[in-house]
Design a protein around this motif. Structure first.
Motif, short mmCIF file in Angstrom:
data_model
loop_
_atom_site.label_atom_id
_atom_site.label_comp_id
_atom_site.label_asym_id
_atom_site.label_seq_id
_atom_site.Cartn_x
_atom_site.Cartn_y
_atom_site.Cartn_z
N GLY A 163 43.91 36.71 45.03
CA GLY A 163 43.41 37.66 43.34
C GLY A 163 44.59 36.80 42.63
N ALA A 164 45.38 35.83 42.98
CA ALA A 164 46.26 35.51 41.76
C ALA A 164 46.21 34.89 40.71
CB ALA A 164 47.28 34.75 42.32
N PHE A 165 44.68 33.47 40.95
CA PHE A 165 44.02 32.87 40.06
C PHE A 165 43.59 33.90 38.54
CE2 PHE A 165 40.63 30.23 37.88
CZ PHE A 165 41.27 29.10 38.09
N ARG A 166 42.97 34.94 38.65
CA ARG A 166 42.41 35.66 38.03
C ARG A 166 43.28 36.06 36.57
NH1 ARG A 166 40.36 40.72 37.96
NH2 ARG A 166 41.47 41.01 40.36
N GLY A 167 44.83 36.17 37.26
CA GLY A 167 46.21 35.98 36.09
C GLY A 167 46.49 34.59 35.72
N VAL A 168 46.27 33.31 36.29
CA VAL A 168 46.06 32.26 35.95
C VAL A 168 45.60 31.84 34.73
CG1 VAL A 168 46.66 30.18 36.04
CG2 VAL A 168 47.42 31.63 38.39
N ALA A 169 44.66 32.30 35.26
CA ALA A 169 42.78 32.22 34.00
C ALA A 169 43.57 32.98 33.21
CB ALA A 169 41.47 32.40 34.43
N PHE A 170 43.93 34.80 32.72
CA PHE A 170 43.83 34.68 31.80
C PHE A 170 45.57 34.11 31.13
CE2 PHE A 170 46.79 38.39 30.01
CZ PHE A 170 45.99 39.80 29.35
N LEU A 171 46.49 34.03 31.54
CA LEU A 171 47.35 33.57 30.95
C LEU A 171 46.85 32.26 29.85
CD1 LEU A 171 50.15 33.58 30.37
CD2 LEU A 171 51.32 32.46 32.64
N ILE A 190 55.06 36.27 36.56
CA ILE A 190 54.03 37.89 36.67
C ILE A 190 52.73 38.18 36.40
CG2 ILE A 190 54.09 39.87 34.60
CD1 ILE A 190 56.99 38.90 34.69
N PHE A 191 51.85 37.74 35.98
CA PHE A 191 50.26 37.43 36.13
C PHE A 191 49.62 37.44 36.74
CE2 PHE A 191 51.58 38.48 31.07
CZ PHE A 191 51.16 39.15 31.35
#
Ligand code: PFF
Length: 466
Positions: free
Chosen positions: A193-201, A267-268
């Motif tokens: 689920g880390a990808f959603r953090g990269v997208a958010f950033l 972090i994200f």
């Protein structure tokens, strides 16, 4: 103030970058980004850094370099009058508040260092990690003691005069912090689920940009680059005369922004993988990172190293913030006594010693720290205004109000009250600089930056709508 100069150009870059890189990049940038819609904030932040951060940093370096004075005497030295003496005083007051809450967060880092050493961060879950932070803050006395330790540690470093040694040490330790951030990034991108953090950033949804986003990004840019705190003026005064301020600024700004970005990247992905809300606020980093360390091989050792490095970065920043105040108190006392002696025709007036000035500066910092730390305890209601803690107010008032206002006054001073020849004489020292650069620099300082800061400011406080 000290008349010593930095021995090398790289020395200035490293010292100023060491001062710039701190809690602002690793603790504050991620949570500000989380509260302001992710990629949209990043975009506005980078724009602020290029359009405001770079010219203002250059300007502050120049004020220090041309006057050869710390923030107290720089304005009168350059303008030849005492009409601007209130500006260093405002800068001093704002820096006292910043240092006070900076030491509270430094205290949190020290506590988390302790937690990691005694194994308290091992085996935490999404629920218990939040409880750990909450119960630490709610004891009241623990954050208070930790802030006190942060102030005492910083002041003892100043008192013993080992600041330069610590600064040198931190130049070895800072690359280690960067390497650790890189290791963390590799680990968190492997989480599900880390990808959603990269997208958010990185995905910029422009519709998320509000007037508050712009005001927050501007404040964060000033905070992170140490603008409008007088620190850069002092660094400027220490620079060798042939130092190219333009390229020094460029290097510091790139490094500072890179560290903030790396912190975001570390972090994200974890925020989203563990199902946290990106809008957690100041506790974001302290909630997410222990869980990441918990999932890594050798996580406890990594956590110890990370929180130790973060504490050192925070303490070196606190030291330079308190040093600024000390220099101000000392210079102000010398000037005040000299004026009084002149008026009363006294002979040699007695002035405050450096030790006395350190005591004044540290007591001022400690008072703000105590108020900020206590205000976070749930049952101390009288330290809240409108339901918001004085800790949050201290952060908000400085980032959103005093830093932009001081930057505005400094830019008006430099753009309108310092002669064109002074700026041109400085620029001539930088071989290879095109004449259009000086014209652009002056235009930004005289027109663009003051007008836009006023508009952003009025818009942010609701008096004007963009
Ligand atoms: N720029 C630092 C940070 O981002 O944490 C804060 C700071 C440190 C400002 C030291 C000024 C200073 F002299």
């Amino acid at each position: 103030m000290k008349s010593d100069q930095f021995s090398s150009r790289l020395g200035v870059v490293l010292a100023a970058a060491g001062g710039a890189v701190g809690l602002g990049n690793i603790w504050k940038f991620p949570y500000m980004l989380g509260q302001n819609g992710g990629g949209a904030f990043l975009l506005v932040y980078v724009l602020c850094v290029v359009l405001f951060g770079m010219p203002l940093m250059m300007m502050e370096f120049m004020i220090g370099k041309r006057s050869g004075k710390s923030v107290f005497g720089a304005f009168s030295a350059l303008s030849g009058s005492h009409r601007w003496d209130w500006l260093p005083c405002l800068t001093f007051l704002s820096t006292v508040i910043i240092t006070g809450f900076y030491c509270v967060v430094t205290g949190w880092c020290l506590e988390y260092l302790y937690f990691s050493v005694v194994g308290e961060l091992q085996g935490l879950t999404v629920e218990t990690v939040g409880q750990l932070f909450g119960s630490f803050i709610q004891t009241g006395w623990q954050p208070l003691v930790c802030s006190g330790i942060a102030v005492v540690l910083s002041v003892s470093i100043l008192w013993a005069g080992v600041g330069p040694g610590i600064e040198r040490l931190s130049k070895i330790l800072m690359p280690m912090l960067l390497i650790l951030l890189l290791i963390l990034i590799v680990r968190v991108t492997m989480l599900e689920g880390a990808f959603r953090g990269v997208a958010f950033l990185f995905a910029s949804d422009l519709s998320k940009i509000t007037s508050q986003t712009i005001l927050d990004a501007l404040g964060q840019c000033f905070y992170s680059l140490s603008i409008a705190m007088g620190a850069l003026i002092t660094y400027g005064a220490y620079m060798p005369k042939n130092q190219n301020v333009a390229s020094t600024t460029m290097q510091i700004v790139v490094l500072d922004t890179l560290v903030a970005l790396l912190a975001g990247c570390a972090i994200f992905p974890a925020v989203f993988a563990f199902g946290f809300s990106p809008t957690e606020g100041p506790k974001l980093v302290f909630s997410v990172l222990p869980l990441v360390f918990g999932q890594m091989a050798g996580g406890q050792v990594m956590a110890i190293i990370f929180f130790a490095l973060l504490s050192i970065a925070a303490i070196t920043s606190a030291v330079s913030l308190i040093e600024m105040q000390t220099a101000f108190v000392l210079d102000a006392s010398v000037a005040w006594r000299a004026r009084r002696a002149k008026r009363n025709s006294e002979a040699s007036p007695r002035t405050l010693t450096r030790q006395g000035a350190i005591v004044v500066a540290s007591l001022a910092t400690l008072s703000v720290s105590v108020v900020c730390a206590c205000s976070m305890v749930d049952n101390i209601d009288w330290l809240r205004i409108g339901g918001i803690t004085l800790f949050d107010w201290a952060d908000r008032i400085t980032s959103n109000y005093t830093l932009p206002l001081i930057a505005l006054f400094m830019v008006i001073f430099f753009g309108w009250f310092v002669s064109k020849e002074t700026i041109e004489a400085e620029m001539r020292l930088y071989h290879g600089l095109k004449p259009w650069f000086t014209t652009l620099f002056r235009f930004l300082l005289r027109w663009f930056i003051p007008v836009i800061i006023v508009l952003i400011f009025l818009n942010g406080i609701g008096l004007f709508s963009l």
